[in-house]
Design a protein around this motif. Structure first.
Motif, mmCIF file in Angstrom:
data_model
loop_
_atom_site.group_PDB
_atom_site.id
_atom_site.type_symbol
_atom_site.label_atom_id
_atom_site.label_comp_id
_atom_site.label_asym_id
_atom_site.label_seq_id
_atom_site.Cartn_x
_atom_site.Cartn_y
_atom_site.Cartn_z
ATOM 1 N N LYS A 74 36.480 -40.295 8.653
ATOM 2 C CA LYS A 74 36.573 -41.395 9.629
ATOM 3 C C LYS A 74 35.241 -42.149 9.714
ATOM 4 C CE LYS A 74 37.625 -42.147 14.571
ATOM 5 N NZ LYS A 74 36.286 -42.358 15.164
ATOM 6 N N VAL A 75 34.141 -41.390 9.804
ATOM 7 C CA VAL A 75 32.817 -42.010 9.900
ATOM 8 C C VAL A 75 32.512 -42.811 8.632
ATOM 9 C CG1 VAL A 75 30.338 -41.484 9.914
ATOM 10 C CG2 VAL A 75 31.862 -40.368 11.548
ATOM 11 N N TYR A 76 32.812 -42.215 7.474
ATOM 12 C CA TYR A 76 32.578 -42.916 6.205
ATOM 13 C C TYR A 76 33.342 -44.245 6.192
ATOM 14 C CZ TYR A 76 32.100 -43.575 1.132
ATOM 15 O OH TYR A 76 31.802 -44.089 -0.108
ATOM 16 N N GLU A 77 34.609 -44.179 6.559
ATOM 17 C CA GLU A 77 35.457 -45.377 6.495
ATOM 18 C C GLU A 77 35.069 -46.411 7.548
ATOM 19 O OE1 GLU A 77 39.384 -43.698 6.594
ATOM 20 O OE2 GLU A 77 39.344 -43.194 4.445
ATOM 21 N N GLU A 78 34.486 -45.957 8.665
ATOM 22 C CA GLU A 78 33.999 -46.899 9.683
ATOM 23 C C GLU A 78 32.693 -47.573 9.241
ATOM 24 O OE1 GLU A 78 35.517 -44.876 13.911
ATOM 25 O OE2 GLU A 78 33.473 -44.532 13.188
ATOM 26 N N CYS A 79 31.821 -46.776 8.622
ATOM 27 C CA CYS A 79 30.495 -47.292 8.273
ATOM 28 C C CYS A 79 30.494 -48.131 6.998
ATOM 29 C CB CYS A 79 29.512 -46.131 8.105
ATOM 30 S SG CYS A 79 29.116 -45.295 9.646
ATOM 31 N N MET A 80 31.380 -47.794 6.053
ATOM 32 C CA MET A 80 31.337 -48.463 4.759
ATOM 33 C C MET A 80 31.451 -49.996 4.862
ATOM 34 S SD MET A 80 30.755 -48.556 1.677
ATOM 35 C CE MET A 80 30.441 -46.846 1.350
ATOM 36 N N PRO A 81 32.403 -50.556 5.650
ATOM 37 C CA PRO A 81 32.471 -52.018 5.738
ATOM 38 C C PRO A 81 31.200 -52.626 6.330
ATOM 39 C CG PRO A 81 34.468 -51.015 6.629
ATOM 40 C CD PRO A 81 33.494 -49.913 6.402
ATOM 41 N N VAL A 82 30.613 -51.938 7.301
ATOM 42 C CA VAL A 82 29.394 -52.438 7.949
ATOM 43 C C VAL A 82 28.246 -52.480 6.942
ATOM 44 C CG1 VAL A 82 27.714 -51.992 9.788
ATOM 45 C CG2 VAL A 82 30.131 -51.470 10.168
ATOM 46 N N VAL A 83 28.096 -51.399 6.174
ATOM 47 C CA VAL A 83 27.023 -51.313 5.181
ATOM 48 C C VAL A 83 27.269 -52.292 4.035
ATOM 49 C CG1 VAL A 83 25.864 -49.793 3.528
ATOM 50 C CG2 VAL A 83 26.548 -48.908 5.767
ATOM 51 N N SER A 84 28.514 -52.368 3.590
ATOM 52 C CA SER A 84 28.867 -53.272 2.490
ATOM 53 C C SER A 84 28.576 -54.722 2.868
ATOM 54 C CB SER A 84 30.343 -53.089 2.124
ATOM 55 O OG SER A 84 30.678 -53.888 1.029
ATOM 56 N N ASN A 136 31.672 -70.181 -1.365
ATOM 57 C CA ASN A 136 33.011 -69.629 -1.616
ATOM 58 C C ASN A 136 32.948 -68.430 -2.569
ATOM 59 O OD1 ASN A 136 34.333 -71.411 0.026
ATOM 60 N ND2 ASN A 136 34.771 -72.895 -1.602
ATOM 61 N N LYS A 137 32.136 -68.563 -3.611
ATOM 62 C CA LYS A 137 31.994 -67.463 -4.570
ATOM 63 C C LYS A 137 31.267 -66.278 -3.936
ATOM 64 C CE LYS A 137 32.312 -70.157 -8.827
ATOM 65 N NZ LYS A 137 31.590 -70.753 -9.966
ATOM 66 N N LYS A 138 30.268 -66.580 -3.119
ATOM 67 C CA LYS A 138 29.561 -65.499 -2.412
ATOM 68 C C LYS A 138 30.518 -64.734 -1.509
ATOM 69 C CE LYS A 138 24.815 -67.259 -2.142
ATOM 70 N NZ LYS A 138 23.777 -67.789 -1.235
ATOM 71 N N LYS A 139 31.357 -65.491 -0.819
ATOM 72 C CA LYS A 139 32.325 -64.872 0.093
ATOM 73 C C LYS A 139 33.273 -63.956 -0.676
ATOM 74 C CE LYS A 139 34.706 -64.377 3.950
ATOM 75 N NZ LYS A 139 34.211 -63.359 4.902
ATOM 76 N N ARG A 140 33.735 -64.436 -1.835
ATOM 77 C CA ARG A 140 34.651 -63.630 -2.640
ATOM 78 C C ARG A 140 33.952 -62.371 -3.153
ATOM 79 N NH1 ARG A 140 38.874 -60.974 -2.946
ATOM 80 N NH2 ARG A 140 39.669 -60.536 -5.040
ATOM 81 N N LEU A 141 32.689 -62.481 -3.576
ATOM 82 C CA LEU A 141 31.943 -61.308 -4.032
ATOM 83 C C LEU A 141 31.787 -60.285 -2.912
ATOM 84 C CD1 LEU A 141 29.117 -62.849 -6.264
ATOM 85 C CD2 LEU A 141 30.993 -61.391 -7.025
ATOM 86 N N GLU A 142 31.596 -60.778 -1.694
ATOM 87 C CA GLU A 142 31.487 -59.884 -0.535
ATOM 88 C C GLU A 142 32.784 -59.113 -0.333
ATOM 89 O OE1 GLU A 142 31.143 -60.243 4.307
ATOM 90 O OE2 GLU A 142 30.288 -61.850 3.102
ATOM 91 N N GLU A 143 33.908 -59.826 -0.424
ATOM 92 C CA GLU A 143 35.221 -59.177 -0.278
ATOM 93 C C GLU A 143 35.437 -58.135 -1.373
ATOM 94 O OE1 GLU A 143 37.376 -63.223 1.538
ATOM 95 O OE2 GLU A 143 37.818 -62.532 -0.497
ATOM 96 N N ILE A 144 35.047 -58.493 -2.599
ATOM 97 C CA ILE A 144 35.217 -57.567 -3.727
ATOM 98 C C ILE A 144 34.372 -56.314 -3.527
ATOM 99 C CG2 ILE A 144 34.716 -57.243 -6.198
ATOM 100 C CD1 ILE A 144 35.553 -60.187 -6.607
ATOM 101 N N SER A 145 33.114 -56.479 -3.113
ATOM 102 C CA SER A 145 32.217 -55.330 -2.921
ATOM 103 C C SER A 145 32.778 -54.359 -1.901
ATOM 104 C CB SER A 145 30.826 -55.795 -2.477
ATOM 105 O OG SER A 145 30.198 -56.481 -3.514
#
Length: 655
Positions: A74-84, A136-145
């Motif tokens: 749970k902690v991993y899955e909560e923190c990963m989007p924040v860190v990413s 737009n490309k930066k945003k997509r790269l963020e989503e991909i990461s």
């Protein structure tokens, strides 16, 4: 001096991480306001922010691998989007990128080689993150990461869950009569007054039955359970491949393989393919011969339809027949505590470093913690967690926590690292008795750890294993591994855990002679993995069938034995789908050229404990971390280029 391992507040990690990252953003914004940016007032504090972040996050993500639970997941899955999100924001910040480029152009001639290396790496990595692209490309790269992080974690979790769900219960002693006593003791349990034996897919248990299990049907059942784990990972692979392909195209590369090589020593895709295919071609004829030797032994048992699930069982019998080598005979001589103490003695003789056990908090009672010192001066700390547990993911690895570096106010920070394994468990009645292969693994992971812990580099971004090209990062680990086959080294710790008798020369000689047993089979297997990985990322494979067809084609060309169609090896290939080896698994063989050649220098010197050479290796390779390219460091050490023949000789493929 050292920060202690403490996750008492684990459940609140998301809030703590958010607070830290917001503080970082404010600090970076303040740095960006500096009018006359220099290496000293901008790059140094920027590195310290990065190191502070890594120090805080590492234990949070580490605990999910070594003490997995609903809470850690749970902690991993909560923190990963924040860190990413934070990583993407920083790596795509054009203002930081431009500041670094400006400092490089103004100060290049006045900076040290190591400071320039930091700038080169950072500028390269900012480009690879797409900081120069439109929003737009930066945003997509963020989503991909973010999605790639989620998928990698899910892949790993599926594998762990599938491993833990499988059990094979045996109540017929005839089916387990060849299993070594120590393994049998761990498998044994009583139910309704009947003695039964439980085998799982966790490494020590799986290995025990697949190698010594008498029942062919049970071996097949276990093998099938192992190589059909986590079928849902097939769809995860499809999405991972699509996203990595899209990411590389956005960044201007033809493929993810090409993108991957931007941070490696190998410069061209064809160099990697040619290297692997040459190795495969040189090894495959002998590999077929090695397989036939196993099959001939199985025929004596009336087995004419030889299966993949028979391989380990008959390989072990052949090894015993050819070398009179019984792995189980050796295990009482490789008790975990004795191995560690003797290993530390060896490392002291080689590199003048001493290991002192310390009583500090860790994540499990079986974890041992040691401080490393040189001439009574403490220089590093290591956490060693070797025994298999149900809540620990499989395999063995090293994880760096703190780095050695000098702060902007002149303080020297000391490095820390973790070594994790899945060796046989100890209980109050049973010692942890290792196989020699476990000893080899321990040497390997310690090689990684020392590369990080013995760093003398003062810039954190290129200290220890930071900044080391991925296809040379295995050099120090493989180099140290070779010493685990040396007679004089083994005698330091190969002592019977009850009688204290040292393993005799004849028994040690058998280990050494057997080192290259089936080395060609092993080589073609590694070539299969590496070619599959690299080719998988050279173009987009869209479906599970396409992925399978690629693997089948490589096997057709190089594998000595084609596994059954139900074998879905790829669904468990965590190195490339949940580790850092995507389009980089070839690194193991690439780096082995360096490690074999370096090891031969000790052999050629006539003294395996050549301290002068050991200190030179420590000072020219290990202490330099990622501050220079490894080809330069190797030349500084050897005073020549490496030779691939050393690898082929050490593997017994050429004489």
């Amino acid at each position: 001096m050292f920060k202690e391992f403490n996750l008492e507040n684990l459940e609140n990690s998301k809030e703590l991480v958010e607070n830290l990252l917001n503080e970082n953003r404010e600090e970076i914004n303040e740095l960006l306001k500096i009018e006359n940016k220099t290496y000293k007032n901008f790059v140094l504090p920027f590195q310290e922010i990065g190191e502070k972040t890594s120090e805080f996050l590492t234990p949070i993500f580490h605990i999910d691998s070594v003490k997995n639970s609903e809470i850690t997941t749970k902690v991993y899955e909560e923190c990963m989007p924040v860190v990413s999100k934070y990583d993407t924001d920083i790596s795509q910040n054009e203002n930081i990128y431009l500041a670094l480029k400006d400092i490089q152009s103004k100060e290049k001639s006045s900076l040290t080689d190591i400071q320039n290396k930091v700038l080169e790496n950072e500028i390269r990595d900012f480009k690879l993150s797409g900081c120069h692209l439109d929003n737009n490309k930066k945003k997509r790269l963020e989503e991909i990461s973010l999605r790639l992080s989620e998928l990698s974690h899910k892949f790993s979790l599926n594998l762990l869950n599938a491993t833990n769900e499988f059990e094979m219960i045996i109540d017929n002693f005839e089916d387990v009569k060849e299993i070594p006593a120590s393994d049998l003791e761990l498998a044994k349990f009583e139910e309704d007054g009947i003695t039964k034996y439980k085998f799982t897919l966790q490494a020590p248990s799986y290995s025990a039955y697949i190698t010594y299990g008498t029942s062919r049907e049970k071996r097949e059942e276990l093998y099938k359970g192992y190589c059909t784990r986590a079928p849902q990972n097939g769809k995860i692979i499809e999405e991972l491949l699509a996203l990595k392909n899209e990411k590389s195209k956005i960044l201007g590369f033809n493929s993810y393989a090409q993108y991957s090589l931007a941070t490696k020593m190998a410069s061209k895709e064809e160099d990697v393919i040619t290297f692997l295919e040459e190795l495969g071609e040189k090894a495959k004829v002998r590999a077929k011969e090695e397989l036939n030797e196993i099959k001939e032994l199985a025929i004596k048992d009336g087995i004419i339809d030889f299966r993949s699930s028979d391989m380990s069982y008959y390989s072990e019998k052949l090894k015993k027949a050819q070398y009179d080598l019984d792995e189980e005979y050796y295990r009482p001589y490789f008790e975990q505590e004795s191995v560690l103490n003797g290993f530390f003695d060896f490392l002291h003789q080689m590199f003048n470093i001493k290991f002192t056990k310390v009583d500090v908090p860790s994540w499990d009672e079986k974890v041992r913690v040691y401080d490393l010192s040189e001439n009574d001066k403490t220089m590093a700390r290591i956490y060693i967690d070797l025994e298999a547990r149900k809540d620990k993911r499989g395999g063995a690895w090293m994880n760096n926590w703190h780095s050695h570096y000098k702060t902007s106010d002149g303080e020297i920070k000391l490095p820390t690292a973790y070594i994790v394994g899945n060796f046989p468990q100890s209980t109050k009645d049973t010692a942890s008795l290792l196989r020699h292969s476990d000893v080899v693994t321990l040497f390997h992971e310690m090689g990684h750890a020392l590369h990080h812990l013995l760093s003398k580099v003062e810039e954190p971004f290129v200290s220890g294993i930071s900044g080391v090209a991925w296809d040379t990062v295995e050099f120090p680990s493989q180099f140290l591994e070779y010493f685990s086959y040396d007679k004089d080294v083994l005698k330091l710790f190969a002592k019977h855990y009850k009688t204290k008798e040292v393993l005799d020369d004849v028994a040690i000689e058998k280990i050494i002679k057997a080192k290259n047993f089936q080395s060609s089979l092993f080589t073609v297997r590694q070539v299969e993995f590496a070619l599959f990985d690299f080719k998988l990322y050279q173009k987009l494979y869209k479906t599970e069938d396409e992925v399978q067809n690629l693997l089948d084609g490589i096997r057709e060309e190089f594998s000595a034995m084609i596994p059954p169609s139900y074998n879905k090896f790829q669904n468990g290939f965590s190195h490339i789908f949940s580790g850092g080896y995507a389009a980089g698994y070839y690194s193991y063989k690439w780096a082995e050229v360096l490690s074999a050649d370096a090891f031969y220098m000790f052999i050629d010197s006539g003294n395996i404990f050549n301290k002068e050479l050991g200190i030179k290796y420590r000072d020219t390779i290990l202490s330099q971390g990622g501050s220079y390219d490894m080809d330069k460091l190797f030349f500084d050490f050897a005073q020549r280029e490496p030779s691939v023949d050393s690898l082929l000789k050490i593997d017994g493929i050429i004489s």
